[in-house]
Each structure stands twice: as C-alpha cells, then as structure tokens.
Design a protein around this motif. Structure first.
Motif, PDB file in Angstrom:
ATOM      1  N   THR A   1       2.328   6.839   8.029  1.00 20.05           N
ATOM      2  CA  THR A   1       1.280   5.864   7.940  1.00 20.05           C
ATOM      3  C   THR A   1       0.311   6.314   7.056  1.00 20.05           C
ATOM      4  OG1 THR A   1       0.235   6.466  10.236  1.00 20.05           O
ATOM      5  CG2 THR A   1       1.752   4.544   9.944  1.00 20.05           C
ATOM      6  N   THR A   2       0.297   7.654   6.728  1.00 16.91           N
ATOM      7  CA  THR A   2      -0.835   8.574   5.910  1.00 16.91           C
ATOM      8  C   THR A   2      -0.147   9.119   5.018  1.00 16.91           C
ATOM      9  OG1 THR A   2      -0.634  10.378   7.006  1.00 16.91           O
ATOM     10  CG2 THR A   2      -1.923   8.905   8.243  1.00 16.91           C
ATOM     11  N   ASP A   3      -0.675   9.780   4.002  1.00 17.01           N
ATOM     12  CA  ASP A   3      -0.301  10.370   2.938  1.00 17.01           C
ATOM     13  C   ASP A   3       0.077  12.095   3.185  1.00 17.01           C
ATOM     14  OD1 ASP A   3      -2.670  11.428   2.914  1.00 17.01           O
ATOM     15  OD2 ASP A   3      -3.353  10.880   0.796  1.00 17.01           O
ATOM     16  N   LYS A   4       0.061  12.169   4.468  1.00 16.65           N
ATOM     17  CA  LYS A   4       0.227  13.671   5.231  1.00 16.65           C
ATOM     18  C   LYS A   4       1.661  14.259   4.304  1.00 16.65           C
ATOM     19  CE  LYS A   4      -0.308  16.899   9.019  1.00 16.65           C
ATOM     20  NZ  LYS A   4       0.941  17.208   9.036  1.00 16.65           N
TER      21      LYS A   4
ATOM     22  N   ARG B   1       1.122   3.956  -3.108  1.00 19.56           N
ATOM     23  CA  ARG B   1       0.669   5.389  -2.651  1.00 19.56           C
ATOM     24  C   ARG B   1       1.780   6.291  -3.172  1.00 19.56           C
ATOM     25  NH1 ARG B   1       0.049   6.053   3.327  1.00 19.56           N
ATOM     26  NH2 ARG B   1       2.158   6.547   3.392  1.00 19.56           N
ATOM     27  N   GLN B   2       2.951   6.052  -3.001  1.00 23.29           N
ATOM     28  CA  GLN B   2       4.009   6.788  -3.392  1.00 23.29           C
ATOM     29  C   GLN B   2       4.270   7.066  -4.632  1.00 23.29           C
ATOM     30  OE1 GLN B   2       5.995   7.677  -0.444  1.00 23.29           O
ATOM     31  NE2 GLN B   2       7.356   9.212  -1.639  1.00 23.29           N
TER      32      GLN B   2
ATOM     33  N   LYS C   1       2.051  14.601   0.625  1.00 22.98           N
ATOM     34  CA  LYS C   1       1.084  15.756  -0.036  1.00 22.98           C
ATOM     35  C   LYS C   1       1.780  17.206   0.463  1.00 22.98           C
ATOM     36  CE  LYS C   1      -3.188  13.491  -1.099  1.00 22.98           C
ATOM     37  NZ  LYS C   1      -4.876  13.722  -1.237  1.00 22.98           N
TER      38      LYS C   1
ATOM     39  N   GLU D   1       0.987  -1.212  -0.091  1.00 21.61           N
ATOM     40  CA  GLU D   1      -0.031  -0.109  -0.142  1.00 21.61           C
ATOM     41  C   GLU D   1       0.861   1.139  -0.098  1.00 21.61           C
ATOM     42  OE1 GLU D   1      -3.180   2.232   2.869  1.00 21.61           O
ATOM     43  OE2 GLU D   1      -2.261   0.638   3.541  1.00 21.61           O
ATOM     44  N   LEU D   2       1.876   1.268   0.871  1.00 20.83           N
ATOM     45  CA  LEU D   2       2.799   2.598   0.848  1.00 20.83           C
ATOM     46  C   LEU D   2       3.592   2.632  -0.339  1.00 20.83           C
ATOM     47  CD1 LEU D   2       4.835   3.475   4.143  1.00 20.83           C
ATOM     48  CD2 LEU D   2       5.698   3.992   1.929  1.00 20.83           C
TER      49      LEU D   2
ATOM     50  N   ASP E   1       5.060  11.060  10.169  1.00 18.73           N
ATOM     51  CA  ASP E   1       4.244  10.080  10.195  1.00 18.73           C
ATOM     52  C   ASP E   1       3.972   9.444   8.678  1.00 18.73           C
ATOM     53  OD1 ASP E   1       2.139   8.316  10.529  1.00 18.73           O
ATOM     54  OD2 ASP E   1       0.612   9.503  10.997  1.00 18.73           O
TER      55      ASP E   1
ATOM     56  N   LYS F   1       9.298   8.175  12.446  1.00 14.76           N
ATOM     57  CA  LYS F   1       8.300   8.535  13.369  1.00 14.76           C
ATOM     58  C   LYS F   1       9.612   9.158  14.512  1.00 14.76           C
ATOM     59  CE  LYS F   1       4.964   6.786  16.839  1.00 14.76           C
ATOM     60  NZ  LYS F   1       4.322   5.464  17.521  1.00 14.76           N
TER      61      LYS F   1
END
Length: 602
Positions: free
Chosen positions: A572-575, A267-268, A578, A263-264, A570, A565
């Motif tokens: 674990t999200t796309d924050k 997403r990247q 983005k 998933e990561l 973080d 971390k």
C-alpha cells in the motif's frame, strides 16, 4: 551454423506431452468429447440458474469442463510452440482455436445468469457455495461491467478472431522473418531470432555483437509497418471492449482483473524510471570500462562485466546449481524440480520454428512444461530457476485450490519465479569470497535478474503506458509513432550514459507481452516482492521459507496486496519498491568496489 529441424534434435532434451494426451489422435477424440460435454452442459443448465440451488452443481460441472479445456489448450499451444513450421501442429492449433470460439459462446450463460440475480440473492449464493466464494466475489465485482447475455455470447464466439493479432505477430516473427547472415571479423555468420537473443547480443566480441545488432535491426525494420498494424488491431479491440463495458480507460479495463489500482500501477513505473535509472547508468559505465569500450551503445548493455568468468554450463550442471540453490525450499519443492528434469518436462533444444524466450505452462493438476533454448550460459541457469519458480508455485496452488482460484493476479505471478532467481544469487554469493567470482555473481544478478525484470520489462511498461494513453485519446498506432515513443522512453532512462543506436527503438517489435494486456510492469512488481522476501529467507531460514510456501499454496484465493501482506510485505506504500531499488544500488556499489580491488591486484 543453422538450426536443426525439430526431428533432428535429441528426444531426451525435448519435453514429453503424453501426460496431457498420448498423441494427436487422442487430442482430437478428446476435443470432440469436450464439445459434446459442453453442448450437454448448456442444454442442462442454460436458463435455469435463476434457481440458486442449481448454481453450485452447475459450477461443479463447469469446473470439470474448464479442466478439460485447459488440457486441450495446453496441448495445442505447446505442440505448436516448439515448431511453428510444422503443418500438422499448426492445423491442430487452429482446430482448437476455432473450436474454442464455439465452446466459449456456449458457456457464457453461466456468468451472465448468475450476474442477472439481484445483489441479495448473489450474496446468498456466495454464502451457500463456500468453495466457490472467491470466484463469486470476483464475479460480483465484474457486475457493473457485464454486458447483455447475447452480447457476451457473441464476444466469446469471436475469441479466435480476437486472438488473431497475437497469432499473426507470432507467424511473422517465427515463420516469415529471415535474418540471413552478417559479416564480422572477416567471417560470414548465420543468424536467427533464437541465436540473436540467446547468444549474439551477449557476445563478448564488439564486432560480432554490434554487426549482429545492425543486421537484426535492419531486418526487423522491413516488417515494422505490418507489425505496427498487427499491434494496433489488438489495441483498438481493447479500446472498443473497454468502452462497451463502461470503463473510463483501457488501462482501467486491463487493471481490473489484476485487482490493482491505477495509483499502484503508475507508482511502479514512475519510481523505477526516476530512482533506478541513476544506478543503472553507473552500471552501464562500469560495463563500458571493464570491457574497454570507447563508447557504450544500446546493443552493449547485455554483455558480461567479465567474460572470463562465463563458464559453459551443461544441462546436467545446471541441475546441480539449481538443486544447491533451491534446496532451502525443502524436499517437497525439490521433488517438483527434479521431476522436471527426470520426467522430460523441460524442452531444452534449439530448433527451427521454436518460440523464442522461455515460459512455463502448468495445466491444472498435471505437471509443468518449461520451454527454454539452452545456450550453455549462466544466464540460462537463472532463466531455468525462474521458470521452475512458476512450476513450483502452480504445483502448490493446484494442490490446494480449485480451478477457479488456482491462478493469482498477474501483479503477483512473477514473484515466485523471481524469488528463485534471488535464491540462486544468494547461493552463489555464499560459495566463494574470491573478488572476481563475487563480481561475476553480482554482475549476473544485475544483468540477468534485475536488468531483465526491472529494466527491460519496466521500459516496456513505460512505453506501453504511453501507447494506451494515446489509444484512450482515440489515436491509432503506426510504426513511426511506436518508434518515437520507444526511443523517448529508452533515452529518458539511460540519459547520456548510453548511445541509443538507430534500431534500438525497434525493440517494441520483439515482445509478445504487448498482446497480453498490462503484463510487462508486473515483472518489477513480482521482483519487488521476491527481493524483500528473499532477504527475509536469508536472515530467518526455514520459518520464512515455510511462510513463503503458504503464500504459494494460496494461489489466487487472495488479491495481490493480501498475498503480499501474508508474506509480511506492504504494497500500500512505496516502501518495498524503494527498498528494492536501494538494494540494486548497493549491488552496483559492490561491483564498483570489487572492480577497483581487482584492478589494484592485477
């Protein structure tokens, strides 16, 4: 002007390999000693590691062996990398490669026997041998995919054969391809891989740049079928091993040691392909406008926004830039940087047979060895800062972690290097408020740091993912298939902002990263982390620097998400991703604004 031979370049601008071995003779002596040590280790410990009290002393001895192998491997590859036409270096490199197959097969019993223990005893071993806890944790995660000990031994003995595709690719690239000469502005100009990638593809003269690209691409095309077949060999090898080990896909097999989820990874690639593309299309159009180009072609994408602000920079001047930019990292870190210059740990020269691009090799607890081909351009200062980021990272990790835990996941490995590029950018932006200087600096950040890591390598990653999806379906790769995939990826990203010139699709032939698993996407991952962290350093100063150095000291003692971390990022999200893309967008906004201001004042 043709490149000099290795024995014709200034020695003071080459690296010194003596911290590893004084000369080739010492290397061969140590290789024989290492072979003997490995045989004795095998005789002493094989078939005894079911006794858990013997595991920790075995790992102590194994760690010492790994260090010596690291030194031997580094010396052989570094010697060969600066001149692949040198028969002596080639013979030494091949000697090590063949010996390594024997060494590796004699050592596979360690992990096989440890993983043969049942779960409760494995946990007991992990709790008893605290200094190897992280290594054993990763080993236990590998247990479902471990093969029979004899199979593991056989696979290890084939390592020279499994490395052959990359070696064949490199031989074709550095020894067989001759780019000859090309015509531009009524002159006949020579070209090599190094001169094209270091100078000609960024030349401000469109005729030189475009004619060089045509000659470069036409020459590459003559080798496309051989190169495709070479690449397919490593793909099929990875597919076979992934199936043998029980993975659902080659991608899962390659992501497993990175400790990164599918998933990561997806997403990247997906977010950058869709959300960064509009910003980079604006940047391409700005390049076209400021350079007065009737059309923006693929081969124009690496030119400077303003070549009047492209000073020639000497090696010594690069040191001044880098010292000022990285001084925020503290005296201990700057000692690493200055030692690299003072103790000949950097190979600056251009010569025949030298590997293209740049890299930093850091043998455990020795010193870094940085390869670069100095072109006197600002881009090389960013490259050198990047490689010194790797040097600083591994130096700190080596001081604080054992040899099993010193290397972090590939997902994180480009964060410390791109961090230094961001520090370089922060420094340059603070030097002057002159609009033309600020525009040059911001354009350098985009064209060097973000274009290279977030565009070049990301497009490689998007292409690579399509290749592996086809491999998972049982396909084989040919030049036609690879060309089609690459052209489609480039076209999807640039849209109608850039004309994708014939030959652009052949860029898949230029990248050695494809022979290193899922490496290309990790550049954008690392730069995401370093962008966020560099902004924190800009705001907080020393406390943020100290926090970052603690992360660097951790090496591979934590998975990548936990390393990030620790830096308060973080994954674990796309924050974070983005936010980084938004930052790139703001840089393009600033370039557009500065360009308008400069136009009005002219």
């Amino acid at each position: 002007m043709s490149l000099p031979k290795r024995n014709e370049v200034p020695t003071e601008l080459t690296w010194d390999l003596s911290p590893l071995y004084a000369n080739n003779e010492e290397f061969y002596v140590q290789l024989e000693k290492a072979m003997q040590t490995v045989r004795e280790f095998n005789q002493q410990y094989e078939k005894t590691l079911n006794d858990i009290d013997r595991i920790e002393p075995a790992l102590d001895a194994y760690a010492d062996i790994k260090k010596e192998i690291d030194y031997l491997s580094s010396y052989a590859s570094l010697l060969f990398s600066v001149d692949q036409t040198d028969e002596v270096a080639g013979k030494l490199y091949n000697k090590f490669a063949n010996s390594y197959g024997i060494i590796a097969s004699l050592l596979t019993f360690v992990e096989s026997e440890i993983l043969a223990l049942d779960t409760s005893r494995l946990e007991q071993v992990k709790n008893n041998a605290q200094k190897y806890k992280r290594y054993l944790e990763k080993l236990i995660e590998q247990k479902p995919y471990q093969l029979h000990p004899e199979v593991e031994k056989t696979l290890a003995s084939f390592s020279p054969v499994f490395n052959a595709p990359y070696n064949l690719y490199d031989t074709t690239k550095m020894q067989d391809i001759d780019f000859g000469t090309f015509e531009a502005n009524g002159r006949t100009l020579p070209m090599s891989y190094v001169s094209f990638e270091g100078e000609l593809e960024v030349d401000s003269d469109p005729e030189i740049r475009r004619n060089a690209f045509r000659q470069f691409s036409d020459t590459l095309k003559r080798y496309e079928n051989t190169t495709a077949k070479t690449y397919d060999m490593v793909l099929q090898q990875e597919k076979i091993e992934s199936k043998l080990r029980g993975y659902d896909s080659v991608i899962d097999f390659l992501l497993h040691p990175q400790e990164v989820s599918r998933e990561l990874y997806n997403r990247q690639i997906d977010i950058i392909m869709t959300e960064l593309a509009p910003h980079m299309r604006r940047y391409a159009k700005l390049l076209q406008k400021t350079n007065g180009l009737e059309e923006m072609r693929f081969e124009d994408l690496k030119i400077s926004l303003d070549d009047t602000y492209e000073p020639d920079i000497t090696v010594e001047e690069s040191r001044d830039y880098i010292n000022k930019a990285l001084s925020i990292m503290g005296e201990d870190y700057m000692q690493i940087v200055n030692d690299a210059y003072d103790k000949r740990q950097i190979d600056f020269v251009q010569n025949k047979g030298k590997s293209t691009g740049a890299f930093c090799a850091s043998p455990y607890q020795v010193n870094p060895f940085i390869l670069i081909s100095w072109t006197s351009k600002m881009t090389e200062v960013f490259v050198l800062a990047h490689e010194l980021g790797h040097a600083g990272h591994f130096h700190l990790a080596h001081q604080n972690q054992n040899i099993f835990d010193e290397s972090c996941s590939l997902y994180f490995v480009e964060a410390p290097s791109t961090m230094n590029e961001m520090l370089m950018a922060n420094h340059l932006l603070s030097v002057s408020d002159d609009p033309k200087f600020k525009r040059w600096v911001i354009a350098s950040i985009i064209s060097r740091t973000y274009y290279h890591n977030f565009v070049t390598h990301l497009l490689e990653a998007a292409y690579q993912r399509e290749v592996y999806l086809l491999i998972d379906q049982g396909e084989s790769m040919t030049a036609d298939v690879l060309n089609h995939i690459k052209r489609q990826v480039i076209t999807d990203f640039w849209g109608d902002a850039v004309e994708i010139t014939p030959g652009a699709e052949l860029t898949w032939m230029r990248q050695p990263h494809y022979y290193m698993g899922l490496y290309p996407y990790t550049y954008s991952a690392g730069l995401t982390i370093s962008t966020i962290m560099s902004q924190r350093i800009l705001k907080e100063g020393k406390p943020a620097v100290e926090a970052w150095k603690e992360v660097l000291k951790t090496g591979g003692a934590l998975p990548p998400a936990e390393l990030a971390k620790k830096a308060e990022i973080d994954l674990t999200t796309d924050k974070a991703l983005k936010e980084t893309i938004a930052y790139i967008g703001s840089l393009v906004d600033e370039l557009e604004k500065l360009s308008l201001e400069i136009e009005k004042n002219q």
